[in-house]
Scaffold this active site. Structure first.
Site, PDB file in Angstrom:
ATOM      1  N   ASP A 110       5.431   1.972   6.335  1.00  0.00           N
ATOM      2  CA  ASP A 110       4.541   1.741   5.204  1.00  0.00           C
ATOM      3  C   ASP A 110       4.317   3.054   4.457  1.00  0.00           C
ATOM      4  OD1 ASP A 110       2.207   0.681   3.602  1.00  0.00           O
ATOM      5  OD2 ASP A 110       2.479  -1.018   4.944  1.00  0.00           O
ATOM      6  N   HIS A 189      -2.477   1.760   1.595  1.00  0.00           N
ATOM      7  CA  HIS A 189      -1.795   0.548   2.065  1.00  0.00           C
ATOM      8  C   HIS A 189      -1.400   0.657   3.537  1.00  0.00           C
ATOM      9  CE1 HIS A 189       1.384  -2.593   2.217  1.00  0.00           C
ATOM     10  NE2 HIS A 189       0.711  -3.155   1.224  1.00  0.00           N
ATOM     11  N   SER A 514       0.668  -8.544   2.861  1.00  0.00           N
ATOM     12  CA  SER A 514       0.689  -7.242   3.540  1.00  0.00           C
ATOM     13  C   SER A 514      -0.360  -7.185   4.640  1.00  0.00           C
ATOM     14  CB  SER A 514       0.414  -6.113   2.537  1.00  0.00           C
ATOM     15  OG  SER A 514       1.528  -5.857   1.735  1.00  0.00           O
TER      16      SER A 514
END
Length: 736
Positions: A110, A189, A514
C-alpha cells in the site's frame, strides 16, 4: 524471464545485469538502467529502456516478454463487533482459541505506515517469528526504531514510479499532504488498511468525537510487514514497484498479503502478463501465502469487479449497522435527517437557506460547481445543492459554496454509501428529502434552516447491505469464476491515520473496498493461526461457504443499487463474511496451483503463454471443461445450452466419520442433480468427489443469470456454494 533457474538470488541478479549489458553495451550502463531485479518468486527485471532497446532485448531467447510498467489506483471499530468478533461475549473463539492471530505475519502492499499510531504498539505482542527474513528499511523520518514486535518490517519501492516519468518526487508539503522518501505514509491509505487488518487495541479512538470506542484490527496479535509501493505524487502504484513488493514479501516470509489497489475496466487477459497483481499474487499463492484483494469502487454497475484472478480472494464492500446522522431543522418546525461527518462548532444556528439555482452565476446553472455561485447572494447562507454530474460530490460542492461565502451545504443525491468531511457544515440527503427541502424554500417567505451535529446511530437500520460503490461481477475476463468472493464492512470504517502535525497520530473514518479487503485479511490470519496447514484455497473456501446471506432484520441482504434488489452472487459472492463460522467450516474446496494452471489452459491460452505467466514448465491440455471444473467453492455457468455436468472435490476438516447430505436450490429455468447425494467420510477417506448436472428447462428459460445454491450439511455445518447459471436459447450467443 520465466522460472528462476538458480536458488541463489545473487546469481539471478548477475544474469539480469549480463543480459541488460549485452543490449546497452556495458555493465555500468546496465546498472544505471536497472530499476529492480526480481529474484525470489520468479525471474525478471524492470529497467529504463528506449523503444528500440526494449524491442532488441525482447529478441533474446531467454526473454519471455517485455511490457511497459503501468499504474494502478488505490481502492479507496464497530465493524468487528458487527461481524461477530466481540471481545465481551463467549462467541469469540477466533480471538481466544486462535490467540488473536499470534505468530502470523500479515503483509500490506500500500502507501506505507504511520508508525507512531498506537495501533502499531507492540504491547502484548509475542516475539518476532524466527522465520522472518525482512528488514526495517531506513529512509526519511523512518529508521529501525520505528519497527517493533508489532510492526516487524517495512520496505519502500519508488524506482518504478520515478522511472515512469509521470511525476516528480518532492518531500515538500503540497496542500494537505507531504511525501516521505521512506516507508512512512504521507496520505493515510496504507496506515488505515494496516490497522484494520492487525492493529493493536486502542481505547477511546475516534474521529473528532465520532465513532468513539475501542479500536482494534481483525488479528490484533498478528505481526505487520509494510511494503510501500503507492505514492502520493503519483496518486497511484507502479507495476514495477508492486512486483518488487510481492517479490520481497515472498522472500521475507509473510503468511497473508492484503492488497487494496487494482485496475479499472477493461482488464487485461491473464496471459498478457500486464496485471502485476495477478502475476505477483500467483507466485505468492504458490508459496502458500493467502492473498486478499479489494474488488474496486466502480459499483453498482455490473461487470466492473477488479482483481478477478481465481487464486485471489476478492472482497466487496458492505455497510454495518452504524450511521452518522445529522438533523436539518427547518423554519416551519420540521426536522429532517441526513448523514454528515462534519464536527466543527461554527455556524450552528439558524441561517437563511437557499437553492443553488437561485444564486447561480448563469441562469442555466443548477449544480454547485467551482465558480458557479454568485458570491453576493451566497454569502452567509446555507445552500441546497443537487448532484448534477458524476464529477461532483458533497466535498467539492461544499468547497464551491465556501469559496462563494456560504456557511453550510445540504447536498441531495441518489443513495451513496460513505461520507467525507467538508470544509463547512454539510449534510448529505437523498433526492426525496432534498425535494422536500426545496419545496419549503419555494413556499416560505423567509426560509431558514439549522444544521445539527452528527451523532452515531447503530442497531436501527437493516444491515449489512452491499455498499453502493462496491464493484460488481461477473468477471469480465473469466465469467466462470465467481467474483467478488465475499463482502465485508467497508463503509465509514474507523482506523489509524497519519497526524497532521507529523508528531502524533489520528483516527479517521474512510470508506471503500480498500477497507473491506484488510477485514478479510485479518480474518484469514486468525484462521491461519488455528489451521496452520490450510492452503490459501482452503481458507478462501472456509470464508465463502460459511458467509451469511441474511441481514440483521432477518431478510436477505440487499444489493445497495438503485433498486435495492436482493443481492445475488455477483453482488455479494458467497455472502457477508462470518469469521466464527469460517473457523469451523466442516468441508473445504481446496484448490492447488496445478488446478489454476489447468484452468488457464482451458481458457485457450497457448502452452507458451501459460508457462510464461506461471513461470513453470508444463504440458497444457486444452480441456474446455476444466474452466467449469476448477475446484472453487462456487459454480458459475455463463452459457448453459442444454446440459452440463461439473465436478467438485471436498476435503473433510471436521469430525472423522462425518456424513453430509446435499440440499439443492436450482436456479430458475434449470434442473440440478447432485451425484452422489450423500458423502460419507471415515478414517481412510477424507477427500470425496461429486458431480453436479444442470439441464435447461426450455419453457422456463429466459435471458440473464439465475441464481441458486448447493449446500452440504451434516446437521451442524452448512457448507453453502453459490450457483449462477445463464441459460442460452438456441441461436443466442453468450454475449447477448
Amino acid at each position: 524471464m520465466g522460472e528462476k533457474k538458480h536458488d541463489d538470488p545473487k546469481i539471478t541478479k548477475e544474469i539480469h545485469h549480463e543480459l541488460l549489458s549485452n543490449v546497452l553495451g556495458s555493465k555500468e550502463a546496465a546498472r544505471g538502467s536497472m530499476v529492480y531485479s526480481y529474484k525470489h518468486g520468479f525471474s525478471g527485471f524492470a529497467a529504463r529502456l528506449t523503444q528500440s532497446e526494449a524491442e532488441e532485448i525482447s529478441k533474446f531467447p531467454v526473454v519471455v516478454r517485455v511490457l511497459p510498467s503501468r499504474m494502478h489506483k488505490l481502492h479507496t471499530t464497530r465493524s468487528w463487533d458487527f461481524i461477530g468478533l466481540e471481545l465481551h461475549r463467549a462467541k469469540q473463539s477466533l480471538l481466544t482459541d486462535g490467540k488473536m492471530g499470534k505468530g502470523i505475519i500479515i503483509g500490506i502492499i500500500d502507501s506505507g505506515v504511520w508508525p507512531e499510531s498506537k495501533s502499531f504498539s507492540d504491547e502484548g505482542m509475542g516475539p518476532v517469528p524466527s522465520r522472518w527474513k525482512g528488514i526495517c528499511q531506513r529512509g526519511e523520518h523512518f529508521n529501525a526504531s520505528n519497527c517493533n514486535r508489532k510492526l516487524i518490517g517495512a520496505r519502500w519501492f519508488v524506482k518504478g514510479s520515478l522511472a515512469g516519468g509521470l511525476g516528480t518526487f518532492s518531500t515538500n508539503k503540497t496542500g494537505e499532504y507531504r511525501e516521505f522518501k521512506s516507508a512512512r505514509d504521507s496520505f493515510g491509505h496504507g496506515t488505515h488498511t494496516a490497522s484494520i487488518a492487525a492493529g493493536n487495541f486502542v481505547e477511546n479512538a475516534n474521529d473528532y468525537g465520532l465513532a468513539e470506542g475501542l479500536a482494534r484490527g481483525g488479528a490484533p496479535r498478528a505481526h505487520l510487514a509494510i511494503y510501500k509501493a503507492c505514492w502520493f505524487f503519483q496518486h497511484a502504484c507502479s507495476d514495477a514497484d508492486i512486483l518488487k513488493a510481492f517479490d520481497k514479501a515472498i522472500h521475507d516470509g509473510v503468511d497473508v498479503l492484503s492488497i487494496s489497489l487494482g485496475d479499472e475496466i477493461p482488464l487485461f487477459p491473464y496471459a498478457d502478463r500486464r496485471d502485476s497483481i495477478a502475476i505477483g499474487s500467483f507466485h505468492a499463492v504458490a508459496q502458500g501465502i493467502t492473498v486478499v484483494a479489494s474488488a474496486g469502487n466502480d459499483g453498482p454497475i455490473s461487470g466492473t469487479v477488479a482483481n478477478v484472478a481465481p487464486w485471489l480472494i476478492t472482497v466487496g464492500a458492505s455497510t454495518t449497522d452504524r450511521r452518522f446522522m445529522a438533523a436539518i431543522m427547518l423554519g416551519n418546525n420540521r426536522t429532517l435527517w441526513g448523514q454528515s461527518l462534519y464536527t466543527g462548532k461554527d455556524h450552528r444556528g439558524f441561517y437563511v437557506v437557499t437553492y443553488s439555482e437561485r444564486i447561480a452565476v448563469a441562469l442555466a446553472e443548477k449544480g454547485c460547481g467551482e465558480g458557479s455561485l454568485n458570491k453576493t447572494l451566497a454569502a452567509g447562507k446555507i445552500v441546497l445543492c443537487f448532484k448534477t454530474s458524476d464529477e461532483q460530490d458533497m466535498v467539492s460542492a461544499s468547497a464551491a459554496v465556501s469559496e462563494a461565502g456560504g456557511i453550510g451545504v445540504i447536498y441531495a443525491q441518489s443513495r451513496e454509501d460513505g461520507s467525507n468531511p467538508c470544509v463547512i457544515p454539510c449534510v448529505k440527503v437523498d433526492y426525496g428529502i432534498g425535494t422536500q427541502i426545496l419545496t419549503y424554500i419555494r413556499r416560505a417567505r423567509f426560509p431558514i434552516a439549522k444544521l445539527g451535529f452528527p451523532s452515531s446511530a447503530f442497531g436501527k437500520l437493516a444491515s449489512p447491505r452491499v455498499a453502493s460503490f462496491s464493484s460488481r461481477g461477473p468477471s469480465s475476463i473469466s465469467p466462470q469464476v465467481l467474483k467478488p468472493d465475499i463482502v465485508a464492512p467497508g463503509v465509514d470504517i474507523l482506523a489509524a491515520f497519519p497526524s497532521s502535525d507529523e508528531k502524533g497520530a489520528e483516527y479517521k473514518l474512510l470508506s471503500g473496498t480498500s477497507m473491506s479487503a484488510p477485514h478479510v485479511a485479518g480474518i484469514a490470519a486468525l484462521i491461519k493461526s488455528m489451521h496452520s496447514n490450510w492452503s490459501p484455497g482452503a481458507i478462501r473456501s472456509a470464508l465463502v461457504t460459511t458467509a451469511s446471506q441474511t441481514g440483521t432484520d432477518g431478510n436477505e441482504i440487499c444489493d445497495g443499487g438503485p433498486t435495492d434488489k436482493i443481492g445475488d452472487p455477483f453482488d455479494i459472492g458467497g455472502g457477508h463474511v462470518d469469521p466464527n463460522k469460517a473457523m469451523d467450516p466442516g468441508l473445504v474446496y481446496d484448490t492447488t496451483i496445478s488446478d489454476y494452471i489447468r484452468f488457464l489452459c482451458s481458457m485457450g491460452y497457448s502452452r507458451e503463454s501459460v508457462a510464461n505467466l506461471t513461470e513453470t514448465k508444463l504440458r497444457c491440455k486444452k480441456d474446455q471443461h476444466h474452466g467449469q471444473n476448477l475446484n472453487l467453492p462456487s459454480i458459475v455457468i455463463p452459457s448453459l445450452r442444454r446440459r452440463l455436468t461439473v465436478t467438485r472435490t471436498v476435503t473433510n476438516v471436521g469430525p472423522e466419520d462425518s456424513v453430509y447430505e446435499a440440499v439443492v436450490k436450482p436456479p430458475y429455468g434449470t434442473s440440478m442433480k447432485v451425484e452422489p447425494q450423500v458423502l460419507r467420510f471415515n478414517s481412510t477417506t477424507q477427500v470425496l468427489t461429486f458431480k453436479v448436472s444442470f439441464a435447461s428447462v426450455r419453457e422456463k428459460a429466459r435471458g440473464g443469470y439465475k441464481f441458486g445454491s448447493l449446500t452440504w450439511t451434516d446437521g451442524e455445518h452448512f457448507v453453502r456454494s453459490p450457483v449462477a447459471v445463464r441459460v442460452l436459447e438456441f441461436g443466442i450467443f453468450p454475449d447477448v
